[in-house]
Design an enzyme around this catalytic site. Structure first.
Site, PDB file in Angstrom:
ATOM      1  N   ALA A  23      30.909 -51.195 -45.448  1.00  8.79           N
ATOM      2  CA  ALA A  23      31.961 -52.085 -44.927  1.00  8.79           C
ATOM      3  C   ALA A  23      31.934 -53.433 -45.635  1.00  8.79           C
ATOM      4  O   ALA A  23      32.979 -53.937 -46.086  1.00  8.79           O
ATOM      5  CB  ALA A  23      31.787 -52.277 -43.425  1.00  8.79           C
ATOM      6  N   GLN A  55      23.866 -39.397 -44.564  1.00  6.74           N
ATOM      7  CA  GLN A  55      23.763 -38.109 -45.267  1.00  6.74           C
ATOM      8  C   GLN A  55      25.084 -37.366 -45.296  1.00  6.74           C
ATOM      9  O   GLN A  55      25.692 -37.159 -46.335  1.00  6.74           O
ATOM     10  CB  GLN A  55      22.699 -37.240 -44.587  1.00  6.74           C
ATOM     11  CG  GLN A  55      21.300 -37.800 -44.690  1.00  6.74           C
ATOM     12  CD  GLN A  55      20.262 -36.903 -44.015  1.00  6.74           C
ATOM     13  OE1 GLN A  55      20.585 -35.886 -43.419  1.00  6.74           O
ATOM     14  NE2 GLN A  55      19.005 -37.291 -44.125  1.00  6.74           N
ATOM     15  N   GLU A 122      31.443 -30.329 -39.811  1.00  7.87           N
ATOM     16  CA  GLU A 122      30.486 -30.893 -38.855  1.00  7.87           C
ATOM     17  C   GLU A 122      31.034 -30.728 -37.450  1.00  7.87           C
ATOM     18  O   GLU A 122      32.214 -30.383 -37.255  1.00  7.87           O
ATOM     19  CB  GLU A 122      30.183 -32.366 -39.182  1.00  7.87           C
ATOM     20  CG  GLU A 122      29.279 -32.502 -40.414  1.00  7.87           C
ATOM     21  CD  GLU A 122      28.954 -33.926 -40.814  1.00  7.87           C
ATOM     22  OE1 GLU A 122      29.518 -34.859 -40.222  1.00  7.87           O
ATOM     23  OE2 GLU A 122      28.145 -34.099 -41.733  1.00  7.87           O
ATOM     24  N   HIS A 238      21.597 -39.065 -32.227  1.00  6.10           N
ATOM     25  CA  HIS A 238      21.789 -37.894 -33.092  1.00  6.10           C
ATOM     26  C   HIS A 238      20.896 -36.783 -32.571  1.00  6.10           C
ATOM     27  O   HIS A 238      19.728 -37.017 -32.254  1.00  6.10           O
ATOM     28  CB  HIS A 238      21.431 -38.240 -34.543  1.00  6.10           C
ATOM     29  CG  HIS A 238      21.986 -37.259 -35.530  1.00  6.10           C
ATOM     30  ND1 HIS A 238      21.484 -35.985 -35.663  1.00  6.10           N
ATOM     31  CD2 HIS A 238      22.998 -37.355 -36.410  1.00  6.10           C
ATOM     32  CE1 HIS A 238      22.173 -35.347 -36.603  1.00  6.10           C
ATOM     33  NE2 HIS A 238      23.104 -36.149 -37.070  1.00  6.10           N
ATOM     34  N   ARG A 284      28.549 -34.324 -30.270  1.00  5.43           N
ATOM     35  CA  ARG A 284      27.173 -34.758 -30.484  1.00  5.43           C
ATOM     36  C   ARG A 284      26.446 -35.106 -29.186  1.00  5.43           C
ATOM     37  O   ARG A 284      25.261 -34.830 -29.037  1.00  5.43           O
ATOM     38  CB  ARG A 284      27.223 -35.977 -31.412  1.00  5.43           C
ATOM     39  CG  ARG A 284      25.968 -36.222 -32.137  1.00  5.43           C
ATOM     40  CD  ARG A 284      26.175 -37.271 -33.190  1.00  5.43           C
ATOM     41  NE  ARG A 284      26.453 -36.682 -34.483  1.00  5.43           N
ATOM     42  CZ  ARG A 284      26.540 -37.382 -35.602  1.00  5.43           C
ATOM     43  NH1 ARG A 284      26.431 -38.690 -35.566  1.00  5.43           N
ATOM     44  NH2 ARG A 284      26.763 -36.791 -36.749  1.00  5.43           N
ATOM     45  N   HIS A 343      21.150 -43.382 -33.167  1.00  2.00           N
ATOM     46  CA  HIS A 343      21.737 -43.192 -34.491  1.00  2.00           C
ATOM     47  C   HIS A 343      22.882 -44.151 -34.779  1.00  2.00           C
ATOM     48  O   HIS A 343      23.018 -44.634 -35.896  1.00  2.00           O
ATOM     49  CB  HIS A 343      22.217 -41.743 -34.577  1.00  2.00           C
ATOM     50  CG  HIS A 343      22.772 -41.359 -35.905  1.00  2.00           C
ATOM     51  ND1 HIS A 343      22.019 -41.392 -37.060  1.00  2.00           N
ATOM     52  CD2 HIS A 343      24.005 -40.908 -36.278  1.00  2.00           C
ATOM     53  CE1 HIS A 343      22.759 -40.976 -38.084  1.00  2.00           C
ATOM     54  NE2 HIS A 343      23.970 -40.698 -37.640  1.00  2.00           N
ATOM     55  N   ARG A 378      31.298 -40.973 -30.978  1.00  4.53           N
ATOM     56  CA  ARG A 378      31.877 -40.936 -32.324  1.00  4.53           C
ATOM     57  C   ARG A 378      31.869 -39.516 -32.898  1.00  4.53           C
ATOM     58  O   ARG A 378      30.887 -38.782 -32.769  1.00  4.53           O
ATOM     59  CB  ARG A 378      31.072 -41.855 -33.245  1.00  4.53           C
ATOM     60  CG  ARG A 378      31.539 -41.879 -34.674  1.00  4.53           C
ATOM     61  CD  ARG A 378      30.692 -42.834 -35.490  1.00  4.53           C
ATOM     62  NE  ARG A 378      29.308 -42.433 -35.516  1.00  4.53           N
ATOM     63  CZ  ARG A 378      28.782 -41.644 -36.449  1.00  4.53           C
ATOM     64  NH1 ARG A 378      29.514 -41.172 -37.438  1.00  4.53           N
ATOM     65  NH2 ARG A 378      27.502 -41.336 -36.398  1.00  4.53           N
ATOM     66  N   SER A 383      32.084 -42.658 -39.450  1.00  5.92           N
ATOM     67  CA  SER A 383      31.619 -44.053 -39.553  1.00  5.92           C
ATOM     68  C   SER A 383      31.730 -44.594 -40.972  1.00  5.92           C
ATOM     69  O   SER A 383      32.213 -45.722 -41.161  1.00  5.92           O
ATOM     70  CB  SER A 383      30.199 -44.186 -39.023  1.00  5.92           C
ATOM     71  OG  SER A 383      29.386 -43.182 -39.547  1.00  5.92           O
TER      72      SER A 383
HETATM   73  C1  SIN Z   1      24.863 -36.610 -40.246  1.00  5.93           C
HETATM   74  O1  SIN Z   1      24.789 -36.379 -41.436  1.00  5.93           O
HETATM   75  O2  SIN Z   1      24.608 -35.807 -39.354  1.00  5.93           O
HETATM   76  C2  SIN Z   1      25.253 -37.973 -39.833  1.00  5.93           C
HETATM   77  C3  SIN Z   1      26.674 -38.127 -40.032  1.00  5.93           C
HETATM   78  C4  SIN Z   1      27.163 -39.152 -39.081  1.00  5.93           C
HETATM   79  O3  SIN Z   1      26.386 -39.701 -38.317  1.00  5.93           O
HETATM   80  O4  SIN Z   1      28.378 -39.382 -39.076  1.00  5.93           O
END
Ligand code: SIN
Length: 535
Positions: A23, A55, A122, A238, A284, A343, A378, A383
């Site tokens: 950012a 990641q 994801e 996380h 999540r 996280h 989120r 992010s």
């Molecule tokens: C992850 O790689 O699991 C993290 C990605 C995220 O927090 O948006």
């Protein structure tokens, strides 16, 4: 010893940007590109902070069969009723442009055999839309590409080991920042525009995936200047940090589950399907709490990627592979022990759709800000996306601002000469344990009240120069107060004594802060009447 303020030319710029994650780098580049002089400050080094650790990737609707509308809809659905749909649309739409800009500045994104962007999946995304780089080193590649541009820019001056202590206010708003430099000197840096891009507060918790710098400094900076905050109670845990003796804990990216890795207990039994129809790809907060509960029942939990990734592991997930190997594990042939860890902070400095705070001349972007795109939970890989989109939007909205006359004088301060990271280690440890126990995945009134009582004592015990611990105590206090007031469970905020979401709480909690002798005191905006709360 008193220290004179540094010379005018040296300490003056059109824009001060605090923080060198995605950012901050994006905002600095945008501002300098529009002809402004920029000082870019970091308390660490240019490559410090959370961004290089990211990641999974950047979510963006780049694939066939995908669209910004679908991406925005997934974002709204994950956010448990508190996402601002207009902001979600902005982020999803501008995100596509942000990826194109990354390519233009030379970011090397992973591609398939025909040169097309390789898109991962994801949790809670209805499409494959995670753009990634270096397998699982997306943040590092973005920081490399943006950082190279920033470092070579004639209008950007990078100031490392510069801790922003206070926003200086003038008659018309922001007038600059009081900054403590690495050698202990304090100086007033003058500018009528300040951008906070200081990152999150994961270090508040005993178990976190965030780097040591993530101490919530921007929250206190903005609050002390009188800026409004919002959503402060929402911290994302996380689900899969690697459960080893390390601090911070290595992250096992969610993209592993996107590739088919499963969560199992020590008997090899999967348990997510009983919690949510999407099982391992549930939102999540659902996955993190399911693991946490399983562990509270005395089980151990593992992420098993042997069948789904197997021999491809070192190539597809090189950072995770390296972390496992350092811990003596081989994820090609054994399952990885996991634990949830703090996280990401969904809350922060309240901003509008241009990143403007409630204080004239003060902007915020990235994790320190709360744009309304994340709501109570989120969506993964939104992010870095938000940091790119809002970093650019902030730069585009730095129109002329005249608030540069100081209210009062700044005394030349004594040089503390203190290493903020090393200061008050016992108190730092205690606050992190307290936050994990009382402000963590599950909260209740008794625990929150106990934490708040101890935090107000801790405020009085802060030694001079312990800036990071001060930030942590302040962040914990704000978070605890907001969590205590929200008498329901929603997204990442879970109250054992109010276990379900309540219609009358479907609103974002805005607050202002007064810094009293016993620490920050919150003034919440009045609760709207039930009929004013969106259904
Ligand atoms: C992850 O790689 O699991 C993290 C990605 C995220 O927090 O948006």
């Amino acid at each position: 010893m008193s220290v004179p303020l540094r010379g005018r030319g040296h300490c003056e710029a059109d824009v001060l940007v605090v923080g060198t994650g995605v950012a901050g780098l994006t905002a600095a580049l945008g501002a300098a590109g529009a002809g402004r002089s920029v000082q870019l400050l970091t308390k660490g080094e240019l490559t410090s902070g959370s961004s290089p650790w990211a990641q999974g990737g950047v979510a963006a609707a780049m694939g066939a069969g995908d669209s910004p509308e679908l991406h925005a809809a997934d974002t709204v659905a994950a956010g448990a009723g508190l996402v601002d749909p207009e902001v979600a649309e902005i982020v999803a739409r501008d995100g596509v442009l942000a990826i194109r800009r990354l390519v233009e500045i030379g970011a090397e994104l992973d591609r398939g055999a025909r040169g097309e962007l390789s898109l991962g999946r994801e949790a809670a995304h209805s499409r494959h839309r995670i753009v990634h780089a270096g397998g699982d080193s997306t943040g590092a590649e973005l920081v490399r590409a943006l950082g190279r541009r920033v470092a070579g820019h004639p209008r950007i001056r990078i100031l490392e080991h510069a801790f922003a202590e206070r926003v200086a206010l003038g008659d018309g708003g922001v007038a600059g920042l009081v900054v403590r430099h690495g050698d202990g000197r304090r100086a007033l840096h003058r500018a009528s525009r300040v951008v906070l891009a200081t990152g999150g507060l994961g270090q508040l918790y005993r178990y976190t995936t965030n780097p040591p710098e993530a101490t919530g400094d921007g929250l206190l900076l903005a609050a002390a200047a009188g800026a409004r905050l919002v959503d402060v109670e929402f911290v994302q845990f996380h689900p899969t940090a690697l459960a080893v003796a390390a601090d911070p804990l290595p992250l096992l990216t969610e993209a592993l589950r996107g590739e088919g890795a499963t969560l199992v207990d020590e008997r090899g039994e999967r348990f997510l399907a009983a919690e949510h129809p999407a099982a391992e790809l549930a939102p999540r907060d659902v996955v993190a709490r399911a693991i946490w509960r399983r562990q509270a029942q005395g089980h151990r939990v593992f992420l098993d990627a042997r069948a789904a990734v197997g021999e491809r592991f070192p190539r597809r997930f090189p950072s995770v592979f390296e972390a496992c190997r350092s811990a003596g594990l081989d994820p090609r042939i054994e399952a990885m022990p996991v634990v949830p860890a703090a996280h990401y902070h969904m809350g922060g400095v309240a901003v509008d759709d241009r990143g403007r705070t409630s204080i004239g001349g003060l902007w915020a972007c990235g994790e320190v800000s709360a744009t309304g795109v994340h709501g109570a939970n989120r969506l993964a890989s939104n992010s870095l996306l938000e940091a790119l989109v809002f970093g650019a939007r902030v730069a585009d909205s730095l129109d002329s601002h005249a608030g540069d006359r100081l209210r009062g004088r700044f005394e030349a301060a004594s040089a503390a000469g203190c290493d903020a990271r090393a200061a008050a280690p016992g108190l730092r440890r205690e606050v992190r344990e307290l936050a994990w126990e009382r402000l963590g995945l599950e909260r209740d009134r008794a625990g929150l009240e106990l934490a708040l009582a101890r935090l107000s004592e801790a405020w009085l015990e802060l030694p001079e120069g312990a800036s990071e611990v001060r930030s942590l105590v302040a962040a914990a206090t704000l978070l605890g107060a907001a969590a205590l007031r929200r008498e329901e469970s929603r997204g990442a905020h879970r109250r054992a004594d109010f276990p379900v979401a309540r219609a009358e709480w479907r609103f974002r909690q805005f607050l202002e802060v007064e810094l009293g002798a016993r620490g920050p005191q919150c003034r919440f905006e009045p609760r709207p009447a039930l009929e004013q709360v969106p259904a």
